[in-house]
Design an enzyme around this catalytic site. Sequence first.
Site, mmCIF file in Angstrom:
data_model
loop_
_atom_site.group_PDB
_atom_site.id
_atom_site.type_symbol
_atom_site.label_atom_id
_atom_site.label_comp_id
_atom_site.label_asym_id
_atom_site.label_seq_id
_atom_site.Cartn_x
_atom_site.Cartn_y
_atom_site.Cartn_z
ATOM 1 C CG HIS A 121 16.296 69.779 67.103
ATOM 2 N ND1 HIS A 121 15.637 68.903 66.455
ATOM 3 C CD2 HIS A 121 15.987 70.070 68.118
ATOM 4 C CE1 HIS A 121 14.478 68.726 67.102
ATOM 5 N NE2 HIS A 121 14.814 69.432 68.255
ATOM 6 C CG ASP A 198 17.120 74.609 63.124
ATOM 7 O OD1 ASP A 198 16.281 75.484 63.565
ATOM 8 O OD2 ASP A 198 17.402 73.695 63.852
ATOM 9 C CD GLN A 201 15.502 77.131 70.518
ATOM 10 O OE1 GLN A 201 15.408 77.839 71.311
ATOM 11 N NE2 GLN A 201 15.078 75.661 70.483
ATOM 12 C CE LYS A 224 11.471 75.208 68.942
ATOM 13 N NZ LYS A 224 11.562 74.395 70.215
ATOM 14 C CB CYS A 361 15.574 66.696 69.617
ATOM 15 S SG CYS A 361 13.878 66.107 70.161
#
Length: 406
Positions: A121, A198, A201, A224, A361
């Site tokens: 991302h 990261d 997700q 999220k 993104c």
Amino acid sequence: MDVKAIRQQFPILDQEVNGHPLVYLDSSATSQKPLQVIEAVDAYYRQDNSNVHRGVHTLGTRATDKYEGAREKVRRFINANSTAEVIFTRGTTTSINTVAYSYARANLKAGDEIVITPMEHHSNIIPWQQAAKATGATLKYIPLQPNGTFTLDDVRETITGNTKVVAVTHVSNVLGTVNPVKEVAQIAHQNGAVTVVDGAQGAPHMKVDVKELDCDFYAFSGHKMCGPTGIGVLFGKRELLEDMEPVEFGGEMIDFVNLYDSTWKELPWKFEGGTPIIAGAIGLGAAIDFLNDVGLENITAHEQKLADYALKNLRSIDGITIYGPEKRAALVTFNLDDVHPHDTATVLDAEGIAVRAGHHCAQPLMKWLEVVATARASFYLYNTEEDIDRLVDGLLKTKEYFGDVF
């Protein structure tokens, strides 16, 4: 897992959009919020609204207890050693930027390397671009295999003794690729590098144990994972955070302030300058309670069934291209031949189906895929196979409509 009962906890799902029952397939962008999260935020503003840490009055004490209680819930959720390792931020973007500014810029120099992947991302690319420019370090990319994964051999060939930071996504927001971040961390550590994951997700969809992963930093966002917007988490190993300087200065994060110098509070508060995101943290704590009640293992299993069902049924559509590996997280990114993904999303919206369209993104990844944009359907614990059936029907209508047009 009783999905019907779970759906009843999400009031936003009980509505019609453009005359059709809503099918929400955009949870990778932001998830919907259950009643207990909405009620937790509402209760704070109705009963406990006060600033934290500073006051000795009852409202201040209650607010502080809930805010720090949420930090302890996060600590247990990711199995950190201490709440000192749990920094509240505005989200994954702020968390990664904090590491890139505070750690990377202080520790990197010309000749050092930062290693990332093309599937990142933008929030896990741009901070490292800027850190490389500021320090003279070199930015390197682990190459991707044709199916949108990378191998550990790819990792070993990219990371060298000059590598100081390895930053990878836990789960690709475009391809659904679940990366072997534990093994990447092992290779990075063998070469003296720190790892930044990261987890935007990852944390909402699977059990995350930062001790088992042995990552040095892990970043994720509340919105999220059924929590409010504007709240996120940076986990960092204590010994690294202790040596890092704050990136925001002001109230809350100070110990003593003199006319010409100041000292900082201990962890985690030295990284939380100003009035923190109190309601957001409390809402995130309630979201963690909700996810724990459902069970992360149950969520992962449910989503895997949805991903398999979606792949099988979407592949029955002529002229569809699906991107990413066979084994994936609960999202499917695709394009219909001769139909721009924005047009696909517009027709689906007319059928009450919400999907994402654009570059997500991830423009370097779009370039690697040789497309300008894609459509993406992403699933969460409240989605059903019937939602996917609606998606397939909507895509067939999209093909029919544009077939008639052209």
